[in-house]
Scaffold this motif. Structure first.
Motif, PDB file in Angstrom:
ATOM      1  N   TRP A  49       0.835  -1.204   0.000  1.00 31.03           N
ATOM      2  CA  TRP A  49       0.000   0.000   0.000  1.00 31.03           C
ATOM      3  C   TRP A  49       0.868   1.251   0.000  1.00 31.03           C
ATOM      4  O   TRP A  49       1.770   1.369   0.834  1.00 31.03           O
ATOM      5  CB  TRP A  49      -0.912  -0.002   1.235  1.00 31.03           C
ATOM      6  CG  TRP A  49      -2.159   0.801   1.042  1.00 31.03           C
ATOM      7  CD1 TRP A  49      -2.454   2.006   1.623  1.00 31.03           C
ATOM      8  CD2 TRP A  49      -3.277   0.472   0.206  1.00 31.03           C
ATOM      9  NE1 TRP A  49      -3.681   2.439   1.196  1.00 31.03           N
ATOM     10  CE2 TRP A  49      -4.218   1.515   0.320  1.00 31.03           C
ATOM     11  CE3 TRP A  49      -3.576  -0.601  -0.633  1.00 31.03           C
ATOM     12  CZ2 TRP A  49      -5.426   1.531  -0.361  1.00 31.03           C
ATOM     13  CZ3 TRP A  49      -4.783  -0.599  -1.313  1.00 31.03           C
ATOM     14  CH2 TRP A  49      -5.688   0.454  -1.179  1.00 31.03           C
ATOM     15  N   ASN A  96     -11.895   4.388   0.588  1.00 32.65           N
ATOM     16  CA  ASN A  96     -11.840   3.481  -0.566  1.00 32.65           C
ATOM     17  C   ASN A  96     -12.795   2.291  -0.334  1.00 32.65           C
ATOM     18  O   ASN A  96     -12.496   1.371   0.427  1.00 32.65           O
ATOM     19  CB  ASN A  96     -10.394   3.010  -0.737  1.00 32.65           C
ATOM     20  CG  ASN A  96     -10.213   2.139  -1.958  1.00 32.65           C
ATOM     21  OD1 ASN A  96     -11.141   1.482  -2.416  1.00 32.65           O
ATOM     22  ND2 ASN A  96      -8.996   2.128  -2.471  1.00 32.65           N
ATOM     23  N   LEU A  99     -11.615  -1.280  -1.205  1.00 32.31           N
ATOM     24  CA  LEU A  99     -10.714  -1.821  -0.184  1.00 32.31           C
ATOM     25  C   LEU A  99     -11.513  -2.434   0.973  1.00 32.31           C
ATOM     26  O   LEU A  99     -11.252  -3.559   1.409  1.00 32.31           O
ATOM     27  CB  LEU A  99      -9.815  -0.685   0.334  1.00 32.31           C
ATOM     28  CG  LEU A  99      -8.907  -0.994   1.520  1.00 32.31           C
ATOM     29  CD1 LEU A  99      -7.720  -1.850   1.090  1.00 32.31           C
ATOM     30  CD2 LEU A  99      -8.371   0.305   2.157  1.00 32.31           C
ATOM     31  N   PHE A 147      -9.031  -7.737  -6.476  1.00 35.04           N
ATOM     32  CA  PHE A 147      -8.424  -6.588  -5.794  1.00 35.04           C
ATOM     33  C   PHE A 147      -7.037  -6.980  -5.261  1.00 35.04           C
ATOM     34  O   PHE A 147      -6.048  -6.264  -5.448  1.00 35.04           O
ATOM     35  CB  PHE A 147      -9.332  -6.132  -4.639  1.00 35.04           C
ATOM     36  CG  PHE A 147      -8.874  -4.878  -3.942  1.00 35.04           C
ATOM     37  CD1 PHE A 147      -9.503  -3.655  -4.188  1.00 35.04           C
ATOM     38  CD2 PHE A 147      -7.811  -4.899  -3.039  1.00 35.04           C
ATOM     39  CE1 PHE A 147      -9.072  -2.488  -3.553  1.00 35.04           C
ATOM     40  CE2 PHE A 147      -7.377  -3.742  -2.410  1.00 35.04           C
ATOM     41  CZ  PHE A 147      -8.008  -2.534  -2.662  1.00 35.04           C
ATOM     42  N   ASN A 151      -3.439  -5.659  -6.528  1.00 32.14           N
ATOM     43  CA  ASN A 151      -2.611  -4.970  -5.541  1.00 32.14           C
ATOM     44  C   ASN A 151      -1.213  -5.591  -5.444  1.00 32.14           C
ATOM     45  O   ASN A 151      -0.210  -4.891  -5.392  1.00 32.14           O
ATOM     46  CB  ASN A 151      -3.306  -5.011  -4.172  1.00 32.14           C
ATOM     47  CG  ASN A 151      -2.390  -4.540  -3.054  1.00 32.14           C
ATOM     48  OD1 ASN A 151      -1.705  -5.331  -2.414  1.00 32.14           O
ATOM     49  ND2 ASN A 151      -2.359  -3.236  -2.831  1.00 32.14           N
ATOM     50  N   TYR A 159      -2.975   2.473  -5.447  1.00 32.46           N
ATOM     51  CA  TYR A 159      -4.374   2.278  -5.824  1.00 32.46           C
ATOM     52  C   TYR A 159      -4.824   3.549  -6.515  1.00 32.46           C
ATOM     53  O   TYR A 159      -4.926   4.601  -5.890  1.00 32.46           O
ATOM     54  CB  TYR A 159      -5.264   2.006  -4.601  1.00 32.46           C
ATOM     55  CG  TYR A 159      -6.670   1.669  -5.045  1.00 32.46           C
ATOM     56  CD1 TYR A 159      -7.030   0.365  -5.301  1.00 32.46           C
ATOM     57  CD2 TYR A 159      -7.596   2.676  -5.285  1.00 32.46           C
ATOM     58  CE1 TYR A 159      -8.302   0.055  -5.773  1.00 32.46           C
ATOM     59  CE2 TYR A 159      -8.857   2.374  -5.762  1.00 32.46           C
ATOM     60  CZ  TYR A 159      -9.202   1.064  -5.997  1.00 32.46           C
ATOM     61  OH  TYR A 159     -10.447   0.760  -6.477  1.00 32.46           O
ATOM     62  N   PHE A 167      -9.767   0.976 -12.179  1.00 34.27           N
ATOM     63  CA  PHE A 167      -8.386   0.836 -11.702  1.00 34.27           C
ATOM     64  C   PHE A 167      -7.454   0.902 -12.909  1.00 34.27           C
ATOM     65  O   PHE A 167      -7.644   0.176 -13.883  1.00 34.27           O
ATOM     66  CB  PHE A 167      -8.263  -0.513 -10.988  1.00 34.27           C
ATOM     67  CG  PHE A 167      -6.927  -0.742 -10.325  1.00 34.27           C
ATOM     68  CD1 PHE A 167      -6.617  -0.133  -9.113  1.00 34.27           C
ATOM     69  CD2 PHE A 167      -5.983  -1.574 -10.905  1.00 34.27           C
ATOM     70  CE1 PHE A 167      -5.396  -0.353  -8.493  1.00 34.27           C
ATOM     71  CE2 PHE A 167      -4.747  -1.803 -10.285  1.00 34.27           C
ATOM     72  CZ  PHE A 167      -4.469  -1.183  -9.078  1.00 34.27           C
TER      73      PHE A 167
END
Ligand SMILES: C[S@@+](CC[C@H](N)C(=O)[O-])C[C@H]1O[C@@H](n2cnc3c(N)ncnc32)[C@H](O)[C@@H]1O
Length: 318
Positions: A49, A96, A99, A147, A151, A159, A167
């Motif tokens: 992240w 988000n 998320l 997701f 990621n 993100y 995305f």
């Protein structure tokens, strides 16, 4: 201000680093007694992240005490501090929504979500095909797996979505994609079952939920004059006005007898508004959004209203 030593202090309380160490060590020791060795090894965040505070965990964890009530993280991101502390009662929030929905799926179906993510091969072709799928057409487990896969394999763990919410981060091209072990997912799922999840603006998450002796870890997005940094969290970015609202929230937390730890990149304006609280400066290596190679050393400020005498007497079991 000296780097890595506690100085200032609000309400004319002088705190010396040497005297803090004793208390902090005691707090950590009591936590380690509570947890079992399995949790010690594998309770950790599973996402990459932008802005993750993983590298600051040895310092951040020392601010937590088992004697606090609910742990709150209104800017959850990968939740590196939440998973590392593994509190009994927590509230996690992030603007988000994708998320938070992913966390809900991991909470409810860790095995199925993990399997689906594992099934996606790490190649450029599969990455772009997966990125091109409309997540609204997937069930919650497949959506969460997508997701997690994106990621793990996208450039710099960023993100970012375009204006229509798609995305759009490119493939990392590196071997960042291997999933953490299933053990880590299973333990994350256990922690998420002890965590109330929401997806609202931080002010709403904080103001409606302050109770005496609660602890708030506040880790807002980075504000920079470099506009490219803004794109790390999508088209919306954290502005100076947001920062003012957050500072008002710290005052409210303080007034209502709860505690906060705010981590923020050093800048004069932050210091002016928060100099009444206890401040520590630590160095951090920050990735530059536009480049996977460039990292710069910057100072991160840790600002808190926790004074360790209060921490020692907080809670009924002391
Ligand atoms: C610096 S990151 C948090 C990183 C986290 N501490 C970690 O270790 O991964 C900031 C987070 O705040 C979220 N965010 C941005 N604006 C927000 C807002 N107005 N309210 C709540 N969350 C917000 C972003 O989506 C991002 O996940």
């Amino acid at each position: 201000m000296k780097v890595d030593s506690y100085i200032l202090v609000s309400h004319s309380i002088a705190i010396h680093e040497s005297s803090l160490k004793g208390h902090r060590n005691k707090m950590i020791y009591s936590k380690h007694n509570r947890t079992n060795s399995e949790t010690e090894v594998s309770m950790t965040a599973f996402l990459r992240w932008a802005g993750s505070k993983r590298q600051l965990l040895p310092t951040l964890t020392t601010y937590w005490s088992e004697n606090f009530n609910t742990y709150h993280e209104p800017f959850l991101g990968s939740g590196s501090l939440l998973f590392s502390l593994s509190p009994n009662k927590a509230a996690g929030n992030d603007l988000n929504k994708d998320l938070i929905q992913m966390y809900e799926a991991v909470r409810d179906n860790p095995k199925e979500t993990y399997r689906e993510a594992l099934d996606l091969e790490v190649t450029k072709e599969v990455y772009y095909a997966t990125r091109g799928v409309d997540p609204r057409e997937l069930d919650p487990i497949k959506r969460a797996a997508r997701f997690i896969y994106l990621n793990r394999n996208c450039f710099n763990g960023i993100y970012r979505t375009n204006k229509s919410g798609k995305f759009n981060v490119p493939f990392s091209g590196k071997k960042t994609g291997s999933l953490p072990s299933y053990e880590i997912f299973k333990n994350a799922s256990k922690q998420l079952r002890r965590t109330r999840l929401t997806s609202v603006d931080f002010e709403e998450a904080i103001i409606n939920d302050i109770h005496e002796n609660d602890f708030f870890y506040l880790d807002p997005p980075y504000i920079s004059r470099d506009k490219r940094i803004f794109s790390e969290y999508g088209p919306e970015c954290f502005t100076e006005d947001d920062m003012k609202r957050l500072i008002d929230c710290t005052d409210e937390i303080n007034k209502r007898g709860a505690f906060f730890l705010l981590s923020f990149a050093e800048c004069d304006r932050t210091m002016n508004n928060l100099s009444r609280f206890i401040t520590k400066k630590v160095e951090t290596r920050r990735v530059i959004a536009s480049s996977s190679k460039k990292r710069r050393i910057e100072n991160e400020l840790l600002i808190t209203n926790i004074d360790f005498d209060i921490k020692k007497t907080a809670g009924s079991d002391l």
